[in-house]
Design an enzyme around this catalytic site. Structure first.
Site: not given
Ligand code: F3S
Length: 719
Positions: A12, A44, A77, A99, A129, A164, A192, A221-222
């Site tokens: 991202c 990560h 984070h 971010c 975060e 997010t 996000c 985590s994502n």
């Molecule tokens: Fe990436 Fe920022 Fe979204 S780190 S996942 S753009 S909150």
């Protein structure tokens, strides 16, 4: 076999930026002997953090572990507020790679805390975060990772935000719970968009695949959430960190392989996984070759050039900016200032996620690693196009007059400024422009030089054209013979100009009245509304002739209806001649009172008895319709003198007097003898002379002849 790469996969922009800042910091401090740290792994993904470590970046877990005077990179984070104070106390330089979306949440909770709200963060309390966010509201936030935990919130005024990377379903479930409990809630969905996008495209790819491969770091985590989502829709789902852990045997068995990657997975790793899988392909079985996939990825790595016009999808809207996915490795940012917002309008009122937006690239790097985009610059182009079109099509634009300059004013059309010369500001003469400042006027574009940024406008040209159009419309609606309302505008000696709804027509003096006028103002007044008849229209010269008298019948055509011989009339003396006086019965209808018919006594000078303008009563002696002559007698309306009444014969009719020249005075009393031929000839010459001089109205010329004849007979020629 077909490999399907989920539409939104990999880094991202927050992660990309963090990495970029790290690389820059390494580069800038090379050989300076300054220690560089990240507090926790930068992203990560072990492969990436190992590489960074090789380049000299060390991982610590608090500022206290860092050397004094060193550099600490804050990861995407984010960190707690306290972290910054502690770092400062140790003289540590901070490179803040938080971010922007996380930064915004930190600011939101800090403000809400000051307003007395109980902060609720929907997320994982152990995630860095969330720890960071909590640190911006004195660590007093209530963190709920599921509905059960949320039920423990006792406060009534809640300010709810989201980690997010959580799912929208979880966030909504918890928000709905608080709403049902009738709590006072302020909700900020801070999930996000990049996460949502990845989750959505992962799900779509999983539905369409026999086998799903999720690439991501084991701590991410994502990426783990992507795995959970994919597993729901495709049982055959594998979580791998890199190509080494790819289950090749399983892959070989399937026809449609889907790939999705977490926000912290570098493109390089995705490419390697695809390359490894592609080695299993046989040439003729490949629908979507590795080459195509590589092309696609390469394309996504290309950055647009400065000045390029790009189209992208809005992925995040805040009141400060909108973030646009341009399909390349960097996202675009359009700051708030780039939009013309009205009143209290916010960006969120104009845009929503998923909208398509076009903009111009100002900088391929705005300093925060994003592509800086401009709407205004793009709009300026569009506005110049509109100006050029207006010039070409001879149309007009609405420009606002903003200020007076030497020789004219500056007028602004959207983002384009132009000049209006003073002479072109109005269709009337003006020597000052102040009354126009602040007004928006329709203007024609008369000159454009886009390279020199110059444009010239004319409001006068617009007004002139509109006037012409209106005149043409009126002209087209009029026909000879129409009777229309008009307003008397001005006089000349030969007539009056009458405005008939935007067009001026000439009402000639001879067309005003059936009578004779010396000047139009005898019958009309300026500003008077009158019904006029269109007598002629000259298209070539644009001239219209009007008539007023035509609204009434010509008096001679209806004379029988109003006048008979023997009738007593009242009229005004309009002209006095030696041989008699002309009396106007009505405009266009004059009668002659011969000198002998003025009184019973002998009259030698008519002016002694009558004056022009005097109202008199007279009897109609004769009406000659053929020659348009009326003979009148004032005398016959008078009482005859008493002494003569008994002896004197009754006054002779006009005809008799003409044929019987007077022998002795008074002429009226003594009928004339025979008419001498020479004298009659002289009389005719006198009439002809009078006609030429226009002294005698046409309709009474015969009466005049009779009068001259009578005079000649009675008193001899006056010559
Ligand atoms: Fe990436 Fe920022 Fe979204 S780190 S996942 S753009 S909150």
């Amino acid at each position: 076999m077909k490999i399907i790469l989920a539409k939104h996969s990999g880094f991202c922009f927050g992660v990309k930026e963090a990495l970029k800042k790290a690389e820059q910091t390494i580069e800038e401090n090379k050989d300076k002997g300054i220690k560089i740290y990240t507090c926790g792994p930068l992203i990560h993904n072990k492969t990436v953090t190992d590489e960074l470590q090789e380049k000299g970046i060390e991982i610590i877990h608090s500022p206290e572990e860092a050397e004094e005077g060193s550099i600490v990179i804050v990861r995407s984070h984010g960190e707690t507020e306290d972290f910054y104070h502690r770092a400062k106390a140790k003289n540590i330089e901070i490179i803040d790679a938080t971010c922007p979306f996380v930064k915004r949440i930190q600011q939101l909770v800090r403000e809400a805390k000051n307003q007395g709200y109980q902060i609720v963060v929907v997320g994982d309390r152990t995630h860095p975060e969330v720890i960071g966010i909590n640190g911006w509201c004195d660590n007093e936030a209530f963190v709920a990772s599921n509905l059960e935990e949320a039920k423990a919130v006792a406060a009534e005024r809640l300010f709810i935000v989201a980690q997010t990377t959580i799912t929208a379903e979880l966030f909504q479930e918890i928000v709905s719970y608080f709403e049902r409990k009738k709590k006072e809630v302020v909700v900020h969905n801070t999930i996000c968009h990049a996460t949502e996008e990845r989750q959505k495209s992962c799900m779509e790819t999983a539905i369409d695949s026999d086998l799903m491969v999720i690439i991501g770091g084991s701590e991410s985590s994502n990426s783990k959430k992507l795995y959970e989502i994919a597993k729901k829709y495709c049982k055959n789902t594998y979580f791998i960190e890199n190509k080494e852990t790819l289950p090749l045997k399983e892959v070989e068995k399937c026809n449609r392989i889907g790939i999705s990657a977490g926000a912290s997975t570098p493109e390089r790793i995705i490419k390697e996984v695809i390359a490894t899988m592609s080695e299993l392909f046989t040439e003729n079985k490949t629908d979507n070759t590795m080459h195509d996939l590589m092309d696609e990825i390469e394309k996504s790595l290309r950055l647009p050039r400065n000045g390029e016009i790009v189209t992208g999808e809005v992925i995040q809207v805040s009141n400060r900016e909108i973030v646009v996915n341009l399909g390349c490795k960097k996202d675009g940012i359009i700051p708030r200032e780039e939009f013309a917002l009205e009143g209290n309008q916010e960006l969120t009122d104009l845009f929503k996620e998923g909208d398509e937006v076009q903009a111009k690239v100002l900088k391929t790097d705005d300093g925060d690693g994003n592509i800086l985009l401009s709407r205004k610059k793009l709009e300026v182009n569009e506005h110049w196009d509109e100006i050029n079109n207006a010039l070409e099509n001879k149309s007009y634009v609405n420009a606002k007059i903003v200020k007076e300059v030497k020789g004219g004013v500056i007028a602004v059309y959207k983002e384009v400024s132009g000049f209006v010369p003073l002479s072109q500001l109005s269709d009337k003469f003006i020597d000052k422009a102040d009354e126009f400042i602040g007004k928006t006027l329709p203007v024609k574009v008369t000159r454009v030089d886009q390279k020199k940024n110059k444009v010239v406008f004319s409001h006068k040209a617009y007004l002139t054209e509109e006037k012409q159009k209106k005149v043409q419309e009126i002209w087209d609606s009029l026909h000879v013979g129409d009777v229309v309302e008009g307003t008397v505008m001005r006089f000349t000696d030969y007539g009056a100009f009458v405005d008939i709804g935007g067009l001026d027509g000439l009402l000639h003096i001879s067309e005003i009245s059936w009578g004779k006028l010396k000047h139009p103002q005898e019958a009309l007044e300026i500003g008077e509304k009158i019904q006029v008849k269109i007598l002629s229209m000259n298209t070539e010269k644009g001239k219209i002739s009007l008539g007023l008298k035509q609204n009434k019948p010509e008096p001679w055509t209806v004379i029988d209806e109003k006048y008979q011989v023997g009738q007593i009339i009242t009229g005004k003396v309009v002209q006095i001649k030696d041989y008699g006086a002309f009396v106007e019965l009505e405009p266009g209808l004059d009668g002659l009172v011969h000198i002998s018919e003025i009184a019973y006594k002998r009259v030698t000078n008519i002016a002694d008895e009558l004056s022009v303008g005097q109202e008199v009563t007279a009897k109609i002696l004769e009406i000659d319709k053929e020659r348009k002559r009326i003979s009148l007698s004032i005398k016959e309306t008078l009482e005859p003198p008493a002494a003569q009444e008994a002896n004197a014969p009754a006054p002779a009719p006009a005809e008799e007097k003409e044929t019987k020249p007077a022998a002795e005075e008074p002429a009226a009393e003594a009928p004339a003898a025979e008419e001498p031929a020479a004298e009659a000839q002289e009389m005719q010459q006198a009439i002809a002379a009078a006609e030429v001089a226009e002294e005698i109205p046409v309709q009474v010329e015969a009466d005049a002849a009779e009068a001259v004849a009578a005079e000649t007979e009675a008193e001899g020629s006056q010559e």
